[in-house]
Design an enzyme around this catalytic site. Structure first.
Site, PDB file in Angstrom:
ATOM      1  N   ASP A  14      50.362  25.701  45.970  1.00  0.00           N
ATOM      2  CA  ASP A  14      49.976  26.201  44.617  1.00  0.00           C
ATOM      3  C   ASP A  14      51.075  26.883  43.873  1.00  0.00           C
ATOM      4  O   ASP A  14      51.115  27.871  43.238  1.00  0.00           O
ATOM      5  CB  ASP A  14      49.053  27.453  44.814  1.00  0.00           C
ATOM      6  CG  ASP A  14      47.679  26.712  45.475  1.00  0.00           C
ATOM      7  OD1 ASP A  14      47.301  25.767  45.005  1.00  0.00           O
ATOM      8  OD2 ASP A  14      47.240  27.735  46.371  1.00  0.00           O
ATOM      9  N   HIS A  42      46.109  20.402  41.666  1.00  0.00           N
ATOM     10  CA  HIS A  42      47.179  20.579  40.923  1.00  0.00           C
ATOM     11  C   HIS A  42      46.598  20.913  39.565  1.00  0.00           C
ATOM     12  O   HIS A  42      45.951  20.053  38.804  1.00  0.00           O
ATOM     13  CB  HIS A  42      47.969  19.281  40.744  1.00  0.00           C
ATOM     14  CG  HIS A  42      48.758  19.050  42.056  1.00  0.00           C
ATOM     15  ND1 HIS A  42      49.581  17.883  42.120  1.00  0.00           N
ATOM     16  CD2 HIS A  42      49.079  19.672  43.272  1.00  0.00           C
ATOM     17  CE1 HIS A  42      50.337  18.090  43.444  1.00  0.00           C
ATOM     18  NE2 HIS A  42      49.868  19.194  44.012  1.00  0.00           N
TER      19      HIS A  42
HETATM   20  P1  GDP Z   1      50.295  23.252  42.148  1.00  0.00           P
HETATM   21  O1  GDP Z   1      48.887  22.844  43.266  1.00  0.00           O
HETATM   22  O2  GDP Z   1      51.293  23.619  43.061  1.00  0.00           O
HETATM   23  O3  GDP Z   1      50.314  22.395  41.346  1.00  0.00           O
HETATM   24  O4  GDP Z   1      49.694  24.588  41.659  1.00  0.00           O
HETATM   25  P2  GDP Z   1      48.670  25.293  40.923  1.00  0.00           P
HETATM   26  O5  GDP Z   1      47.938  24.074  39.886  1.00  0.00           O
HETATM   27  O6  GDP Z   1      47.468  25.810  42.159  1.00  0.00           O
HETATM   28  O7  GDP Z   1      48.977  26.551  40.188  1.00  0.00           O
HETATM   29  C1  GDP Z   1      49.648  26.472  39.096  1.00  0.00           C
HETATM   30  C2  GDP Z   1      48.869  27.076  38.240  1.00  0.00           C
HETATM   31  O8  GDP Z   1      49.847  27.979  37.412  1.00  0.00           O
HETATM   32  C3  GDP Z   1      48.197  26.360  37.194  1.00  0.00           C
HETATM   33  O9  GDP Z   1      47.168  27.069  36.416  1.00  0.00           O
HETATM   34  C4  GDP Z   1      49.515  26.238  36.180  1.00  0.00           C
HETATM   35  O10 GDP Z   1      48.992  25.881  34.823  1.00  0.00           O
HETATM   36  C5  GDP Z   1      49.927  27.696  36.215  1.00  0.00           C
HETATM   37  N1  GDP Z   1      51.371  27.708  35.875  1.00  0.00           N
HETATM   38  C6  GDP Z   1      52.282  26.792  36.233  1.00  0.00           C
HETATM   39  N2  GDP Z   1      53.446  27.152  35.759  1.00  0.00           N
HETATM   40  C7  GDP Z   1      53.335  28.222  35.239  1.00  0.00           C
HETATM   41  C8  GDP Z   1      54.047  29.238  34.391  1.00  0.00           C
HETATM   42  O11 GDP Z   1      55.609  29.219  34.387  1.00  0.00           O
HETATM   43  N3  GDP Z   1      53.695  30.328  33.995  1.00  0.00           N
HETATM   44  C9  GDP Z   1      52.136  30.429  34.233  1.00  0.00           C
HETATM   45  N4  GDP Z   1      51.741  31.630  33.114  1.00  0.00           N
HETATM   46  N5  GDP Z   1      51.331  29.687  34.427  1.00  0.00           N
HETATM   47  C10 GDP Z   1      52.110  28.747  34.934  1.00  0.00           C
END
Ligand code: GDP
Length: 425
Positions: A14, A42
């Site tokens: 995440d 994701h």
């Molecule tokens: P992944 O599984 O590694 O892709 O991660 P997740 O999808 O679970 O978590 C990432 C979350 O953080 C998602 O809701 C993204 O839209 C959000 N997100 C990613 N980068 C950023 C950022 O730089 N700032 C903010 N506020 N949200 C972000």
């Protein structure tokens, strides 16, 4: 531009990998998922809307990008078909041209999900925090050679006989060990008809496709699920996932076993989160934790479960960077910390009366305490910043402190979930 690149998680998952893959796919021709299954999500936000992708590679939103589900993934026909339908309903075309499934990917069978639930119920308060997507039973069966490969769907007579043998074997466990209901051939026929037939047009020899793509000079992006600390061999076993999340597994799990990975982009969140059970040394509790959780929207993409949160853990992150052999770091969600007066960092662990910089053997993690230091907050909205020099000094200092501690260049700083909310360094 380097040719082959892996985007991997450095911590517990995440970290925002989906968002980074979505950003970088513009520079690549092929995106490959090489391990894991639908047990994580994701989150990608782009012109089509907001998506929680579970199995589909994050390149499905880009025109001209071919997406591959490699032989290393846990291929769940039911979930994959549902996901394809969800994405298609929002106007994203999924065709055999832009999605290719490895004929060597093993199928997650209907009983795998059931077994996860039955085993978690048996474990009761000793449970590991399974997402109940059948991933652990799937990988155990794959290594026992007790599942079928996607390509077998093209040989129906052989397939039926193979499935019948597996069913008879698995029914012994279902009925005699767990006292659950037996699976029937009718159940399997229905599963084949409803889901497997639907994904069949996407199945092909993706190894041959990838070799051709490589020879033609195409650029390939390898997309991981979860993070280094969840790697089956190098993570916080047994609180790991059941596959290898490391970049070094990408060639094997993708269908290009000889591939050289030129660049490994490790994704690190500006603070820590962890889903499920297991040791989490830097964990915050109470009101402080709730504020961070709400500011960052830290609720599981697949399960909706509140994530455990803490400050950035420099000990675990340095270890993750080393295990991934990261060549560049993307630091995400820096904007989430903008409200804090002081920013905590877990800089070392204290174990058995001594302080250490090294990530300990998993059994010792339960006895580790975090050593916390604080840095000044920047107390202003940074979500509109696009250039490094425009970040407040306190934010730059925070990024530089992390960079120094983990020993890897931070080339991307993400300040929002949207595709362009990024600072390149
Ligand atoms: P992944 O599984 O590694 O892709 O991660 P997740 O999808 O679970 O978590 C990432 C979350 O953080 C998602 O809701 C993204 O839209 C959000 N997100 C990613 N980068 C950023 C950022 O730089 N700032 C903010 N506020 N949200 C972000």
């Amino acid at each position: 531009m380097k040719k082959n690149c892996a985007i991997v998680g450095i911590n517990w998952g995440d970290e925002g990998k989906g968002r980074m893959v979505d950003l970088l796919t513009g520079d690549y021709d092929v995106v490959v998922r090489y391990q894991g299954g639908g047990n994580a999500g994701h989150t990608v936000i782009n012109e089509y809307g907001k998506f929680a992708l579970h199995l589909l590679p994050s390149g499905v939103f880009r025109q001209g990008v071919t997406n591959v589900l490699g032989n290393g993934v846990a291929l769940d026909p039911e979930n994959l078909w549902k996901e394809i339908q969800e994405v298609t309903a929002k106007g994203v075309a999924i065709t055999p041209e832009n999605l290719k499934i490895s004929d060597r990917a093993s199928l997650l069978l209907p009983w795998h999900r059931a077994l996860d639930g039955l085993e978690e119920a048996r474990l009761a308060d000793k449970k590991y925090g399974s997402t109940k997507q059948g991933i652990a039973p799937f990988y155990s069966d794959k290594y026992q050679k007790k599942t079928v490969m996607a390509g077998e769907l093209f040989y129906p007579e052989h397939l039926k006989a193979h499935l019948k043998d597996l069913m008879e074997w698995k029914n012994l466990t279902l009925t005699k060990v767990y006292g659950a209901e037996a699976v029937t051939m009718e159940d399997l026929d229905q599963w084949l008809e409803t889901y497997c037939e639907k994904i069949k047009p996407f199945i092909c020899d993706t190894g041959a496709f990838l070799r051709q793509a490589e020879q033609a000079g195409k650029k390939i992006l390898f997309e991981a699920q979860l993070g280094a600390l969840r790697d089956l061999d190098y993570g916080i076993y047994p609180y790991t996932t059941s596959s290898n999340t490391l970049a070094s597994f990408a060639p094997v799990g993708s269908g290009l076993p000889g591939a050289k990975i030129d660049q490994v982009v490790g994704v690190v969140k500006a603070y820590s989160t962890c889903v499920g059970e297991g040791p989490f040394v830097c964990e915050l509790f109470g009101e402080e934790a709730q504020r961070l959780r709400d500011a960052g929207g830290e609720y599981g993409a697949k399960t909706g479960r509140p994530r455990r949160v803490g400050p950035i853990d420099l000990v675990a992150t340095r270890y993750g960077v080393q295990m991934q052999a990261a060549t560049n770091i993307a630091l995400t969600k820096l904007d989430v910390l903008s409200d804090l007066d002081k920013i905590p960092l877990c800089v070392r662990y204290r174990v058995a009366g001594k302080e250490t910089d090294d990530f300990p053997f998993p059994t010792l993690l339960d006895d580790c305490q975090p050593v916390t230091e604080y840095m000044e907050g920047w107390k202003q909205d940074i979500s509109g910043v696009r250039r490094w020099e425009d970040l407040p000094q306190a934010a730059k200092d925070y990024v530089l402190r992390i960079e120094e501690a983990i020993g890897c260049h931070i080339g991307y700083v993400s300040v929002g979930p949207e595709r362009d909310s990024i600072i390149l360094r």
